[in-house]
Design a protein around this motif. Structure first.
Motif, mmCIF file in Angstrom:
data_model
loop_
_atom_site.group_PDB
_atom_site.id
_atom_site.type_symbol
_atom_site.label_atom_id
_atom_site.label_comp_id
_atom_site.label_asym_id
_atom_site.label_seq_id
_atom_site.Cartn_x
_atom_site.Cartn_y
_atom_site.Cartn_z
ATOM 1 N N LEU A 25 0.819 -1.217 0.000
ATOM 2 C CA LEU A 25 0.000 0.000 0.000
ATOM 3 C C LEU A 25 0.849 1.262 0.000
ATOM 4 N N ALA A 26 2.003 1.193 0.616
ATOM 5 C CA ALA A 26 2.861 2.371 0.734
ATOM 6 C C ALA A 26 3.742 2.594 -0.494
ATOM 7 N N SER A 27 3.780 1.637 -1.393
ATOM 8 C CA SER A 27 4.675 1.725 -2.550
ATOM 9 C C SER A 27 3.896 2.005 -3.834
ATOM 10 N N ASP A 28 4.492 2.836 -4.688
ATOM 11 C CA ASP A 28 3.886 3.105 -5.995
ATOM 12 C C ASP A 28 4.272 2.062 -7.031
ATOM 13 N N LYS A 29 5.336 1.328 -6.762
ATOM 14 C CA LYS A 29 5.801 0.326 -7.725
ATOM 15 C C LYS A 29 5.510 -1.077 -7.213
ATOM 16 N N GLN A 30 5.563 -2.028 -8.116
ATOM 17 C CA GLN A 30 5.331 -3.427 -7.771
ATOM 18 C C GLN A 30 6.513 -3.952 -6.973
ATOM 19 N N LEU A 31 6.271 -4.613 -5.864
ATOM 20 C CA LEU A 31 7.321 -5.146 -5.007
ATOM 21 C C LEU A 31 7.784 -6.516 -5.503
ATOM 22 N N PRO A 32 9.061 -6.836 -5.347
ATOM 23 C CA PRO A 32 9.567 -8.135 -5.830
ATOM 24 C C PRO A 32 8.804 -9.328 -5.252
ATOM 25 N N PHE A 33 8.517 -9.307 -3.947
ATOM 26 C CA PHE A 33 7.778 -10.414 -3.347
ATOM 27 C C PHE A 33 6.393 -10.544 -3.978
ATOM 28 N N ALA A 34 5.703 -9.436 -4.156
ATOM 29 C CA ALA A 34 4.352 -9.458 -4.718
ATOM 30 C C ALA A 34 4.373 -9.949 -6.165
ATOM 31 N N THR A 35 5.333 -9.497 -6.939
ATOM 32 C CA THR A 35 5.459 -9.949 -8.324
ATOM 33 C C THR A 35 5.733 -11.445 -8.373
ATOM 34 N N ALA A 36 6.644 -11.899 -7.539
ATOM 35 C CA ALA A 36 6.985 -13.320 -7.496
ATOM 36 C C ALA A 36 5.773 -14.144 -7.054
ATOM 37 N N PHE A 37 5.077 -13.683 -6.041
ATOM 38 C CA PHE A 37 3.908 -14.398 -5.541
ATOM 39 C C PHE A 37 2.848 -14.533 -6.632
ATOM 40 N N ASP A 38 2.576 -13.454 -7.356
ATOM 41 C CA ASP A 38 1.599 -13.488 -8.453
ATOM 42 C C ASP A 38 1.986 -14.494 -9.520
ATOM 43 N N TYR A 39 3.254 -14.443 -9.932
ATOM 44 C CA TYR A 39 3.696 -15.334 -10.997
ATOM 45 C C TYR A 39 3.594 -16.794 -10.562
ATOM 46 N N VAL A 40 4.092 -17.099 -9.375
ATOM 47 C CA VAL A 40 4.076 -18.479 -8.890
ATOM 48 C C VAL A 40 2.643 -18.978 -8.746
ATOM 49 N N GLN A 41 1.780 -18.136 -8.240
ATOM 50 C CA GLN A 41 0.381 -18.522 -8.083
ATOM 51 C C GLN A 41 -0.258 -18.822 -9.440
ATOM 52 N N SER A 42 0.006 -18.003 -10.439
ATOM 53 C CA SER A 42 -0.588 -18.232 -11.762
ATOM 54 C C SER A 42 -0.022 -19.485 -12.413
ATOM 55 N N ASP A 62 9.534 -20.619 -18.813
ATOM 56 C CA ASP A 62 8.583 -20.510 -17.704
ATOM 57 C C ASP A 62 9.116 -21.221 -16.465
ATOM 58 N N GLY A 63 9.725 -22.362 -16.658
ATOM 59 C CA GLY A 63 10.298 -23.105 -15.536
ATOM 60 C C GLY A 63 11.464 -22.367 -14.903
ATOM 61 N N ARG A 64 12.313 -21.776 -15.743
ATOM 62 C CA ARG A 64 13.431 -20.994 -15.204
ATOM 63 C C ARG A 64 12.924 -19.794 -14.414
ATOM 64 N N ARG A 65 11.901 -19.143 -14.955
ATOM 65 C CA ARG A 65 11.348 -17.996 -14.232
ATOM 66 C C ARG A 65 10.672 -18.454 -12.935
ATOM 67 N N MET A 66 9.988 -19.594 -12.998
ATOM 68 C CA MET A 66 9.337 -20.127 -11.798
ATOM 69 C C MET A 66 10.370 -20.346 -10.694
ATOM 70 N N ARG A 67 11.493 -20.969 -11.020
ATOM 71 C CA ARG A 67 12.541 -21.214 -10.022
ATOM 72 C C ARG A 67 13.097 -19.894 -9.476
ATOM 73 N N ALA A 68 13.261 -18.910 -10.341
ATOM 74 C CA ALA A 68 13.782 -17.606 -9.899
ATOM 75 C C ALA A 68 12.789 -16.904 -8.977
ATOM 76 N N GLU A 69 11.510 -16.969 -9.315
ATOM 77 C CA GLU A 69 10.488 -16.308 -8.487
ATOM 78 C C GLU A 69 10.308 -17.024 -7.144
ATOM 79 N N VAL A 70 10.426 -18.345 -7.147
ATOM 80 C CA VAL A 70 10.354 -19.088 -5.887
ATOM 81 C C VAL A 70 11.529 -18.697 -4.993
ATOM 82 N N LYS A 71 12.687 -18.450 -5.589
ATOM 83 C CA LYS A 71 13.836 -18.005 -4.803
ATOM 84 C C LYS A 71 13.568 -16.636 -4.166
ATOM 85 N N VAL A 72 12.908 -15.736 -4.889
ATOM 86 C CA VAL A 72 12.545 -14.428 -4.322
ATOM 87 C C VAL A 72 11.625 -14.630 -3.109
ATOM 88 N N ILE A 73 10.639 -15.509 -3.258
ATOM 89 C CA ILE A 73 9.719 -15.793 -2.153
ATOM 90 C C ILE A 73 10.480 -16.414 -0.981
#
Length: 128
Positions: A25-42, A62-73
């Protein structure tokens, strides 16, 4: 309006689960955790429709990105778990501690397995 509701939901969930908001809520930009969470969920949802997802994700972008986003989480969650475990150790040494926190992570940190042991750091991350 949609982005405001999303930010509110992300902050509310992280406060409930970890005792701290991610700051969506306090940020104007997309946060790394939130972006990663969205991608992994989808991607998890798409796995229901892909019979050979384990194979295709191993070799695809897609698999490489999935692994990278899971690492962010993982990095986000382990930072919180490690800080909480450290704080718990310090609180055990001090008798002047505040009342116990009441978020989901603290509940799982107090949970004992059948053999009487507490959940490990990895166990806390993988709670379902």
């Amino acid at each position: 309006m949609r982005s405001l509701l999303y930010a509110f939901t992300m902050d509310s969930f992280s406060s409930l689960a970890f005792g701290e908001a991610v700051g969506a809520l306090a940020s104007d930009k997309q946060l790394p955790f939130a972006t990663a969470f969205d991608y992994v969920q989808s991607r998890m949802m798409l796995r229901f429709f892909e019979m050979f997802w384990k194979i295709t994700e191993w070799f695809s972008a897609d698999g490489r990105r999935m692994r990278a986003e899971v690492k962010v989480i993982d990095d986000f969650v382990y930072r919180i778990i490690d800080a909480r475990l450290s704080r718990k150790d310090q609180d055990a040494k001090n008798e002047d501690t505040e009342r116990p926190r009441e978020d989901l992570l603290d509940m799982y940190m107090r949970l004992r397995l059948e053999d009487g042991t507490l959940l490990t750091r990895v166990g806390l991350r993988c709670v379902r």
